[in-house]
Design a protein around this motif. Structure first.
Motif, PDB file in Angstrom:
ATOM      1  N   PHE A 134      -0.147  14.210  -3.129  1.00 45.57           N
ATOM      2  CA  PHE A 134      -1.132  15.055  -4.004  1.00 45.57           C
ATOM      3  C   PHE A 134      -2.425  15.440  -3.677  1.00 45.57           C
ATOM      4  CE2 PHE A 134       2.125  13.059  -6.658  1.00 45.57           C
ATOM      5  CZ  PHE A 134       2.488  14.298  -7.613  1.00 45.57           C
ATOM      6  N   ILE A 135      -2.822  14.920  -2.587  1.00 49.93           N
ATOM      7  CA  ILE A 135      -4.351  15.058  -1.976  1.00 49.93           C
ATOM      8  C   ILE A 135      -4.094  15.553  -0.593  1.00 49.93           C
ATOM      9  CG2 ILE A 135      -6.551  13.894  -1.456  1.00 49.93           C
ATOM     10  CD1 ILE A 135      -5.938  12.190  -4.095  1.00 49.93           C
ATOM     11  N   TYR A 136      -3.608  14.753   0.455  1.00 49.92           N
ATOM     12  CA  TYR A 136      -3.909  14.634   1.742  1.00 49.92           C
ATOM     13  C   TYR A 136      -3.103  16.113   2.277  1.00 49.92           C
ATOM     14  CZ  TYR A 136      -5.677  10.204   1.738  1.00 49.92           C
ATOM     15  OH  TYR A 136      -6.417   9.048   1.445  1.00 49.92           O
ATOM     16  N   LEU A 137      -1.679  16.173   1.967  1.00 51.98           N
ATOM     17  CA  LEU A 137      -0.844  17.383   2.335  1.00 51.98           C
ATOM     18  C   LEU A 137      -1.464  18.813   1.800  1.00 51.98           C
ATOM     19  CD1 LEU A 137       2.743  15.765   2.326  1.00 51.98           C
ATOM     20  CD2 LEU A 137       1.053  16.359   4.094  1.00 51.98           C
ATOM     21  N   PRO A 138      -1.925  18.535   0.438  1.00 52.47           N
ATOM     22  CA  PRO A 138      -2.404  20.085  -0.097  1.00 52.47           C
ATOM     23  C   PRO A 138      -3.661  20.308   0.516  1.00 52.47           C
ATOM     24  CG  PRO A 138      -1.720  18.757  -1.873  1.00 52.47           C
ATOM     25  CD  PRO A 138      -1.577  17.887  -0.560  1.00 52.47           C
TER      26      PRO A 138
ATOM     27  N   LEU B 164       0.918  -1.256  -0.069  1.00 49.41           N
ATOM     28  CA  LEU B 164      -0.081  -0.050  -0.059  1.00 49.41           C
ATOM     29  C   LEU B 164       0.782   1.362  -0.003  1.00 49.41           C
ATOM     30  CD1 LEU B 164      -2.928  -1.048   2.649  1.00 49.41           C
ATOM     31  CD2 LEU B 164      -3.094  -0.778  -0.003  1.00 49.41           C
ATOM     32  N   LEU B 165       2.077   1.264   0.398  1.00 51.05           N
ATOM     33  CA  LEU B 165       3.127   2.362   0.480  1.00 51.05           C
ATOM     34  C   LEU B 165       3.013   3.183  -0.665  1.00 51.05           C
ATOM     35  CD1 LEU B 165       4.865   3.889   2.485  1.00 51.05           C
ATOM     36  CD2 LEU B 165       6.785   2.339   1.616  1.00 51.05           C
ATOM     37  N   PRO B 166       3.044   2.553  -1.877  1.00 48.72           N
ATOM     38  CA  PRO B 166       3.170   3.544  -3.203  1.00 48.72           C
ATOM     39  C   PRO B 166       2.093   4.534  -3.416  1.00 48.72           C
ATOM     40  CG  PRO B 166       4.094   1.551  -3.540  1.00 48.72           C
ATOM     41  CD  PRO B 166       3.588   1.446  -2.363  1.00 48.72           C
ATOM     42  N   SER B 167       0.777   3.837  -3.076  1.00 43.61           N
ATOM     43  CA  SER B 167      -0.457   4.439  -3.364  1.00 43.61           C
ATOM     44  C   SER B 167      -0.675   5.431  -2.056  1.00 43.61           C
ATOM     45  CB  SER B 167      -1.709   3.584  -3.178  1.00 43.61           C
ATOM     46  OG  SER B 167      -1.599   2.606  -4.301  1.00 43.61           O
ATOM     47  N   LEU B 168      -0.204   5.294  -0.920  1.00 42.70           N
ATOM     48  CA  LEU B 168      -0.482   5.964   0.139  1.00 42.70           C
ATOM     49  C   LEU B 168       0.525   7.135   0.050  1.00 42.70           C
ATOM     50  CD1 LEU B 168      -0.543   3.712   3.219  1.00 42.70           C
ATOM     51  CD2 LEU B 168      -2.636   4.757   2.161  1.00 42.70           C
ATOM     52  N   LEU B 169       1.824   7.216  -0.561  1.00 43.94           N
ATOM     53  CA  LEU B 169       2.470   8.194  -0.968  1.00 43.94           C
ATOM     54  C   LEU B 169       2.165   9.287  -1.824  1.00 43.94           C
ATOM     55  CD1 LEU B 169       6.375   6.488  -0.628  1.00 43.94           C
ATOM     56  CD2 LEU B 169       5.251   7.981   0.894  1.00 43.94           C
ATOM     57  N   ILE B 170       1.562   8.601  -2.786  1.00 43.25           N
ATOM     58  CA  ILE B 170       1.181   9.404  -3.829  1.00 43.25           C
ATOM     59  C   ILE B 170      -0.408  10.290  -3.330  1.00 43.25           C
ATOM     60  CG2 ILE B 170      -0.232   9.450  -6.008  1.00 43.25           C
ATOM     61  CD1 ILE B 170       1.491   7.076  -6.702  1.00 43.25           C
TER      62      ILE B 170
ATOM     63  N   LEU C  97      -4.572  19.638   3.743  1.00 41.47           N
ATOM     64  CA  LEU C  97      -4.133  20.203   5.166  1.00 41.47           C
ATOM     65  C   LEU C  97      -3.785  21.642   4.898  1.00 41.47           C
ATOM     66  CD1 LEU C  97      -2.582  17.134   6.721  1.00 41.47           C
ATOM     67  CD2 LEU C  97      -4.835  18.299   7.285  1.00 41.47           C
ATOM     68  N   GLN C  98      -2.742  22.009   4.014  1.00 42.90           N
ATOM     69  CA  GLN C  98      -2.256  23.028   3.739  1.00 42.90           C
ATOM     70  C   GLN C  98      -3.507  24.283   3.181  1.00 42.90           C
ATOM     71  OE1 GLN C  98       0.489  24.275   4.268  1.00 42.90           O
ATOM     72  NE2 GLN C  98       0.869  26.107   3.170  1.00 42.90           N
ATOM     73  N   THR C  99      -4.344  23.747   2.724  1.00 42.79           N
ATOM     74  CA  THR C  99      -5.564  24.844   2.296  1.00 42.79           C
ATOM     75  C   THR C  99      -6.198  24.947   3.365  1.00 42.79           C
ATOM     76  OG1 THR C  99      -5.688  23.743   0.219  1.00 42.79           O
ATOM     77  CG2 THR C  99      -7.749  24.739   0.927  1.00 42.79           C
ATOM     78  N   LEU C 100      -6.380  24.099   4.253  1.00 44.75           N
ATOM     79  CA  LEU C 100      -7.230  24.334   5.664  1.00 44.75           C
ATOM     80  C   LEU C 100      -6.212  25.372   6.537  1.00 44.75           C
ATOM     81  CD1 LEU C 100      -8.685  20.881   6.384  1.00 44.75           C
ATOM     82  CD2 LEU C 100      -9.738  22.922   5.490  1.00 44.75           C
ATOM     83  N   ARG C 101      -4.977  25.186   6.472  1.00 47.32           N
ATOM     84  CA  ARG C 101      -4.330  25.972   7.096  1.00 47.32           C
ATOM     85  C   ARG C 101      -4.240  27.509   6.781  1.00 47.32           C
ATOM     86  NH1 ARG C 101       0.379  28.607   7.575  1.00 47.32           N
ATOM     87  NH2 ARG C 101       1.093  28.106   5.382  1.00 47.32           N
ATOM     88  N   LEU C 102      -4.165  27.586   5.517  1.00 50.57           N
ATOM     89  CA  LEU C 102      -4.181  29.007   4.678  1.00 50.57           C
ATOM     90  C   LEU C 102      -5.486  29.510   4.904  1.00 50.57           C
ATOM     91  CD1 LEU C 102      -2.468  28.379   1.382  1.00 50.57           C
ATOM     92  CD2 LEU C 102      -1.479  29.565   3.227  1.00 50.57           C
ATOM     93  N   ALA C 103      -6.750  28.929   5.148  1.00 53.13           N
ATOM     94  CA  ALA C 103      -8.014  29.499   5.109  1.00 53.13           C
ATOM     95  C   ALA C 103      -7.875  30.160   6.675  1.00 53.13           C
ATOM     96  CB  ALA C 103      -9.055  28.396   5.338  1.00 53.13           C
TER      97      ALA C 103
END
Length: 312
Positions: free
Chosen positions: A39-43, A29-35, A45-51
């Motif tokens: 590309f999804i989870y970190l952006p 599962l590691l390759p899928s989790l990294l992608i 979270l960053q969007t929620l922080r910038l809000a």
């Protein structure tokens, strides 16, 4: 007892398919989790922080404002107008798009000569990207050189300003979105219609039901699962896939009231984030749209078990 000459039956490989150790599944599962994380989870979270910040992209400064970005959005007349336009646009595209798709799929499923050609022509727009579809409609309805205005001018002596009149521009974007989504809906409806139980349809005809009664009383209830699925996929498409059509046809205009007549939620987010560089406001809008999509998904699962008939 097995005879000496008879081979011992071997257990099914699927029954004993187990991972040797608890870490092995996570390795796969590691390759899928990294992608997903990059590309999804970190952006997200960053969007929620910038809000929660009011940032200046040019100066590279940030100021914590808490929920002020959300408060400004919800109290803004322009944003309320954009939200209302998005609601009307979504209702129109989903309602008329599904009704038209169902009717065309029902006609295309009839045993007529050249049915495969008709089906191919109906499904073809699905292969076009939204940008190409928007360009086609732009050339067709261009007030000066468009084919539609050329025909209207020759036949009736009128040349509407499709892109400059708020009502006409809104209707044009709505029609383009309905046309672009037809092929996707027809594919699902056509496959479902072809798998309807023929004996049930024939029994209704033998009992004296008219073609309209067979369609609405027999076929349509059996198509409720796919209709339910398409309602929610079309809602998501209306919220997000309208960006390319809007940007190419009208760029959110023409201006009316407090905002552009064809400025929808996703296009307003783009303008604030990438044109006006209001990253905090754009992040807040993204968070609100995320909550909206979560609500739509929750409604889909909650209503799916109560309102949809899955029987044959």
């Amino acid at each position: 007892m097995l005879s000496p000459g008879r081979a011992r039956p071997t257990p099914d490989a699927g029954e004993n398919a187990v991972f040797r150790g608890r870490a092995l599944p996570w390795v796969f599962l590691l390759p899928s989790l990294l992608i997903l994380a990059v590309f999804i989870y970190l952006p997200a979270l960053q969007t929620l922080r910038l809000a929660a910040y009011r940032a200046n992209v040019i100066l590279g400064t940030e100021q914590f404002v808490g929920l002020a970005n959300f408060a400004e959005l919800l109290s803004s007349p322009a944003y309320r107008q954009v939200a209302l336009q998005t609601l009307v646009f979504t209702v129109l595209t989903v309602t008329f798009g599904l009704l038209l798709s169902l009717g065309l799929a029902w006609l295309a499923s009839r045993p007529v000569r050249g049915a495969s050609t008709y089906r191919l022509l109906l499904i073809y727009p699905y292969a076009l990207s939204p940008a190409i579809a928007g360009t086609l409609w732009l050339f067709l309805f261009n007030p000066e050189i468009g084919v539609v205005n050329a025909l209207l001018g020759e036949l009736f002596g009128v040349r509407p300003r499709w892109l400059d009149t708020p009502v006409l521009a809104f209707g044009l974007v709505t029609l383009a979105a309905i046309w672009k989504g037809l092929a996707y809906n027809i594919v699902f409806y056509l496959a479902s219609i072809q798998n309807l139980p023929g004996d049930v349809m024939e029994a209704a005809e033998i009992d004296g039901a008219t073609p309209a009664q067979v369609f609405w009383r027999v076929a349509f209830p059996l198509l409720s699962p796919i209709t339910f699925f398409l309602v929610f996929t079309n809602i998501i498409a209306a919220l997000f896939d309208s960006f390319a059509l809007t940007d190419i046809l009208t760029r959110g205009g023409p201006y009316t009231g407090n905002a552009g007549a064809t400025t929808f939620l996703v296009y307003q987010l783009y303008q604030d984030g990438f044109v006006n560089f209001k990253t905090g406001a754009a992040a807040a809008q993204a968070a609100l749209m995320l909550a909206l999509v979560a609500f739509v998904t929750w409604m889909q699962f909650r209503l799916g078990e109560r309102r949809v008939h899955y029987g044959s």
